[in-house]
Design a protein around this motif. Structure first.
Motif, PDB file in Angstrom:
ATOM      1  N   LYS A  83      -2.557  41.095   7.006  1.00  0.00           N
ATOM      2  CA  LYS A  83      -2.253  42.516   7.191  1.00  0.00           C
ATOM      3  C   LYS A  83      -3.406  43.318   6.590  1.00  0.00           C
ATOM      4  CE  LYS A  83       1.998  43.760   7.317  1.00  0.00           C
ATOM      5  NZ  LYS A  83       3.412  44.133   7.013  1.00  0.00           N
ATOM      6  N   LEU A  84      -4.363  43.621   7.427  1.00  0.00           N
ATOM      7  CA  LEU A  84      -5.648  44.176   6.990  1.00  0.00           C
ATOM      8  C   LEU A  84      -5.486  45.473   6.204  1.00  0.00           C
ATOM      9  CD1 LEU A  84      -8.663  43.395   7.351  1.00  0.00           C
ATOM     10  CD2 LEU A  84      -8.719  44.966   9.308  1.00  0.00           C
ATOM     11  N   ASN A  85      -6.057  45.482   5.002  1.00  0.00           N
ATOM     12  CA  ASN A  85      -6.094  46.681   4.145  1.00  0.00           C
ATOM     13  C   ASN A  85      -4.708  47.245   3.842  1.00  0.00           C
ATOM     14  OD1 ASN A  85      -8.949  46.505   4.183  1.00  0.00           O
ATOM     15  ND2 ASN A  85      -8.979  47.558   6.155  1.00  0.00           N
ATOM     16  N   ARG A  86      -3.762  46.344   3.639  1.00  0.00           N
ATOM     17  CA  ARG A  86      -2.395  46.735   3.303  1.00  0.00           C
ATOM     18  C   ARG A  86      -2.310  47.447   1.954  1.00  0.00           C
ATOM     19  NH1 ARG A  86       1.558  47.939   1.119  1.00  0.00           N
ATOM     20  NH2 ARG A  86       3.688  47.133   1.240  1.00  0.00           N
ATOM     21  N   PHE A  87      -3.183  47.056   1.008  1.00  0.00           N
ATOM     22  CA  PHE A  87      -3.104  47.593  -0.353  1.00  0.00           C
ATOM     23  C   PHE A  87      -4.376  48.338  -0.726  1.00  0.00           C
ATOM     24  CE2 PHE A  87      -0.491  43.703  -0.306  1.00  0.00           C
ATOM     25  CZ  PHE A  87       0.747  44.257  -0.631  1.00  0.00           C
ATOM     26  N   ASN A  88      -4.192  49.459  -1.427  1.00  0.00           N
ATOM     27  CA  ASN A  88      -5.336  50.261  -1.851  1.00  0.00           C
ATOM     28  C   ASN A  88      -5.582  50.084  -3.351  1.00  0.00           C
ATOM     29  OD1 ASN A  88      -7.463  52.050  -1.328  1.00  0.00           O
ATOM     30  ND2 ASN A  88      -6.255  53.791  -2.060  1.00  0.00           N
ATOM     31  N   PHE A  89      -5.652  48.831  -3.752  1.00  0.00           N
ATOM     32  CA  PHE A  89      -6.010  48.526  -5.130  1.00  0.00           C
ATOM     33  C   PHE A  89      -6.821  47.241  -5.167  1.00  0.00           C
ATOM     34  CE2 PHE A  89      -1.519  46.935  -4.780  1.00  0.00           C
ATOM     35  CZ  PHE A  89      -1.758  45.569  -4.905  1.00  0.00           C
ATOM     36  N   VAL A  90      -7.548  47.065  -6.259  1.00  0.00           N
ATOM     37  CA  VAL A  90      -8.272  45.810  -6.469  1.00  0.00           C
ATOM     38  C   VAL A  90      -7.619  45.061  -7.619  1.00  0.00           C
ATOM     39  CG1 VAL A  90     -10.440  46.751  -5.601  1.00  0.00           C
ATOM     40  CG2 VAL A  90      -9.969  46.797  -8.065  1.00  0.00           C
ATOM     41  N   LEU A  91      -7.834  43.763  -7.650  1.00  0.00           N
ATOM     42  CA  LEU A  91      -7.349  42.933  -8.740  1.00  0.00           C
ATOM     43  C   LEU A  91      -8.557  42.393  -9.493  1.00  0.00           C
ATOM     44  CD1 LEU A  91      -4.418  40.975  -7.039  1.00  0.00           C
ATOM     45  CD2 LEU A  91      -4.369  43.172  -8.243  1.00  0.00           C
ATOM     46  N   LYS A  92      -8.697  42.844 -10.721  1.00  0.00           N
ATOM     47  CA  LYS A  92      -9.817  42.456 -11.576  1.00  0.00           C
ATOM     48  C   LYS A  92      -9.344  41.389 -12.552  1.00  0.00           C
ATOM     49  CE  LYS A  92     -13.227  44.494 -14.749  1.00  0.00           C
ATOM     50  NZ  LYS A  92     -12.838  43.842 -16.016  1.00  0.00           N
ATOM     51  N   VAL A  93     -10.160  40.380 -12.736  1.00  0.00           N
ATOM     52  CA  VAL A  93      -9.815  39.271 -13.616  1.00  0.00           C
ATOM     53  C   VAL A  93     -10.400  39.507 -15.000  1.00  0.00           C
ATOM     54  CG1 VAL A  93      -9.976  36.782 -14.001  1.00  0.00           C
ATOM     55  CG2 VAL A  93      -9.812  37.683 -11.659  1.00  0.00           C
ATOM     56  N   ASN A  94      -9.540  39.486 -15.995  1.00  0.00           N
ATOM     57  CA  ASN A  94      -9.987  39.561 -17.381  1.00  0.00           C
ATOM     58  C   ASN A  94      -9.826  38.166 -17.977  1.00  0.00           C
ATOM     59  OD1 ASN A  94     -10.470  42.409 -17.326  1.00  0.00           O
ATOM     60  ND2 ASN A  94      -8.255  42.716 -17.387  1.00  0.00           N
ATOM     61  N   LYS A  95     -10.942  37.465 -18.123  1.00  0.00           N
ATOM     62  CA  LYS A  95     -10.890  36.074 -18.576  1.00  0.00           C
ATOM     63  C   LYS A  95     -10.498  35.986 -20.045  1.00  0.00           C
ATOM     64  CE  LYS A  95     -13.517  33.124 -15.544  1.00  0.00           C
ATOM     65  NZ  LYS A  95     -14.409  31.959 -15.534  1.00  0.00           N
ATOM     66  N   LYS A  96      -9.670  35.001 -20.338  1.00  0.00           N
ATOM     67  CA  LYS A  96      -9.220  34.752 -21.702  1.00  0.00           C
ATOM     68  C   LYS A  96      -9.687  33.361 -22.135  1.00  0.00           C
ATOM     69  CE  LYS A  96      -6.856  38.614 -21.600  1.00  0.00           C
ATOM     70  NZ  LYS A  96      -7.261  39.803 -22.355  1.00  0.00           N
ATOM     71  N   ASN A  97      -9.980  33.210 -23.421  1.00  0.00           N
ATOM     72  CA  ASN A  97     -10.439  31.924 -23.935  1.00  0.00           C
ATOM     73  C   ASN A  97      -9.387  30.827 -23.815  1.00  0.00           C
ATOM     74  OD1 ASN A  97     -12.952  32.946 -24.641  1.00  0.00           O
ATOM     75  ND2 ASN A  97     -12.292  33.554 -26.686  1.00  0.00           N
TER      76      ASN A  97
END
Length: 231
Positions: free
Chosen positions: A206-220
């Motif tokens: 479903k192309l461009n269904r969401f108007n947000f990005v998911l950013k990864v915050n890496k943890k040790n």
């Protein structure tokens, strides 16, 4: 802007600048649908044992994920947007692990910033990168179990690249339709419907269904926190 298209674990390791780790079928499409349900927190982990350990110590957490496409033993949900369609994740802690997408996150050791990538938020990803003026972008398709390139991930990478270059793919919808005959055919195979529900294909494309990005915050500790950033 320097844009590289890479693939699989080796590609994730080589990714620099902003790394967009792409898994259309189904990990990072699913994560968008999860985040749309307003969980308290979403963790992406490569090692399934970390997920089991977290659940043991945090009984109220919810485990989501697969190996070889199949829901892991003891998990609450598989890696299926269809399966979570009516789930209530409001204020819940979700731990997600998969055969491809979350492995890519763990492998992106040289990236400055990591975003997850899918067709359902591709335009938002491109807009976020342009808005922040990032000049080095690595688009990494994680493929089928990190072993073989997948047409849907390559298509997603090409589409994001086209948006970054302001040259949108005019035939993107036709290319998505073609996936039904190639890497998306499993969703239309009656014998595989329990693992790959047909609706997963439509949820994931479903192309461009969401108007947000998911950013990864890496943890040790390997519990990589997924942050939703609305545009």
């Amino acid at each position: 802007m320097n844009i590289k298209i890479l693939n699989l674990i080796d590609g994730a390791k080589k990714a620099t600048g902003v790394a967009v780790i792409i898994d259309v079928f189904r990990a990072f499409s699913l994560e968008c649908y999860i985040m749309d349900k307003n969980p308290k927190i979403l963790y992406a982990v490569g090692d399934k044992e970390l997920a089991y350990k977290y659940k043991k110590e945090n009984k109220d957490s919810i485990l989501v994920g697969e190996r070889h496409g199949i829901k892991l033993s003891g998990f609450d949900y598989g890696n299926s947007p269809t399966e979570i369609e009516n789930a209530d994740f409001e204020g819940k802690t979700i731990v997600h692990t998969t055969s491809a997408g979350t492995q890519g996150i763990d492998s992106a050791i040289n990236a400055d910033i990591i975003l997850t990538g899918s067709l359902v938020n591709a335009k938002a990803i491109a807009e976020y990168i342009k808005k922040n003026g990032y000049e080095e972008v690595s688009l990494v398709g994680m493929g089928i179990e990190t072993m073989y390139e997948a047409e849907e991930d390559t298509l997603c990478a090409l589409y994001i690249k086209s948006l970054l270059e302001d040259k949108p793919l005019e035939d993107i919808l036709d290319r998505i339709e073609h996936l039904k005959l190639t890497t998306g055919a499993k969703f239309f195979d009656e014998k595989q419907k329990d693992v790959y529900p047909m609706n997963d294909f439509y949820f994931s494309t479903k192309l461009n269904r969401f108007n947000f990005v998911l950013k990864v915050n890496k943890k040790n500790n390997g519990l990589n926190e997924i942050e939703r950033i609305d545009l």
